[in-house]
Design an enzyme around this catalytic site. Structure first.
Site, PDB file in Angstrom:
ATOM      1  N   ARG A   1      -2.063 -11.596   6.068  1.00 30.21           N
ATOM      2  CA  ARG A   1      -1.088 -11.269   5.029  1.00 30.21           C
ATOM      3  C   ARG A   1       0.010 -10.374   5.587  1.00 30.21           C
ATOM      4  O   ARG A   1      -0.238  -9.581   6.498  1.00 30.21           O
ATOM      5  CB  ARG A   1      -1.771 -10.549   3.857  1.00 30.21           C
TER       6      ARG A   1
ATOM      7  N   ARG B   1       3.908   1.764   6.516  1.00 25.42           N
ATOM      8  CA  ARG B   1       3.178   2.441   5.434  1.00 25.42           C
ATOM      9  C   ARG B   1       2.576   3.756   5.931  1.00 25.42           C
ATOM     10  O   ARG B   1       2.546   4.754   5.207  1.00 25.42           O
ATOM     11  CB  ARG B   1       2.074   1.522   4.896  1.00 25.42           C
TER      12      ARG B   1
ATOM     13  N   LYS C   1     -10.729   5.562   2.152  1.00 26.32           N
ATOM     14  CA  LYS C   1     -11.020   6.608   1.160  1.00 26.32           C
ATOM     15  C   LYS C   1     -11.439   6.021  -0.178  1.00 26.32           C
ATOM     16  O   LYS C   1     -12.255   6.605  -0.888  1.00 26.32           O
ATOM     17  CB  LYS C   1      -9.840   7.564   1.000  1.00 26.32           C
TER      18      LYS C   1
END
Length: 214
Positions: free
Chosen positions: A160, A171, A13
């Site tokens: 990462r 998340r 987005k």
């Protein structure tokens, strides 16, 4: 044209918000940028926000809305703006609607870049970052010339922690709990539009342009 961008972390987005801002010549506004600008300029709202951030606390909704409304009332927002990463919760959305209504304004579109969790986990877990210069790559979409080695500085590439599948899924779970209800909220408001975020970036953007009708 006042637009809110919705979508899970990794749905793209932010990329689309930047493209919209560039095409329609309106500001791309993220709460992070607003916080940084107000703190840097030493504004009263910035000082208030900093007291929370320095303690590692979340900035209260009321203050975040004040900061956003202050930003969208600036001259460069006269023709509209794209909000990216705000609102995140129903209380924030309700407070924003109320604050804008008091100014005789309202949002025109809430655009949801819809990507299934599985696709996002695959996207994010394919990302690699250089330990040397920080350049980012993707094993499928933007691979390095030599596997595991940065094209720019020759440094080693790593996955990462943020991009590990289990972290990404956590998340996404938070997103579904907190932000997914916004889909229902803006559907009731009559301004929600959904685009398929699994297709090519340019095709996603074309679908958004068709919605905005310009």
């Amino acid at each position: 044209m006042k637009i809110i961008m919705l979508g899970a972390p990794g749905a793209g987005k932010g990329t689309q918000a930047k493209k919209i801002a560039a095409k329609y010549d309106i500001p791309h506004i993220s709460t992070g940028d607003i916080f940084r600008a107000n703190i840097k300029n030493g504004t009263e709202l910035g000082r208030k926000a900093k007291t929370y951030m320095d303690q590692g606390l979340l900035v209260p909704d009321e203050l975040v809305v004040d900061l956003v409304v202050d930003r969208v009332n600036q001259e460069d927002c006269a023709d509209g703006y794209v909000l990216d990463g705000f609102p995140r919760t129903i209380p924030q959305a309700e407070a924003l609607t109320k604050a804008l209504a008091e100014l005789g304004q309202k949002m025109d579109y809430a655009i949801d870049v819809n990507v299934p969790d599985e696709n996002i986990v695959n996207r994010m877990s394919g990302r690699r970052a250089c330990v040397g210069c920080g350049a980012t790559y993707h094993m499928v979409y933007a691979p390095t010339k030599k596997e595991g080695i940065c094209d720019t500085c020759g440094g080693e590439l790593i996955l990462r922690d943020d991009d590990k599948p289990e972290t990404v899924q956590k998340r996404l779970n938070v997103y579904h709990d907190q932000t997914q209800p916004l889909i229902d909220y803006y559907t009731k408001e009559g301004i929600l539009r959904t685009v398929d975020g699994t297709v090519d970036i340019d095709d996603v953007f074309q679908a958004i342009v068709e919605i905005l009708g310009a």
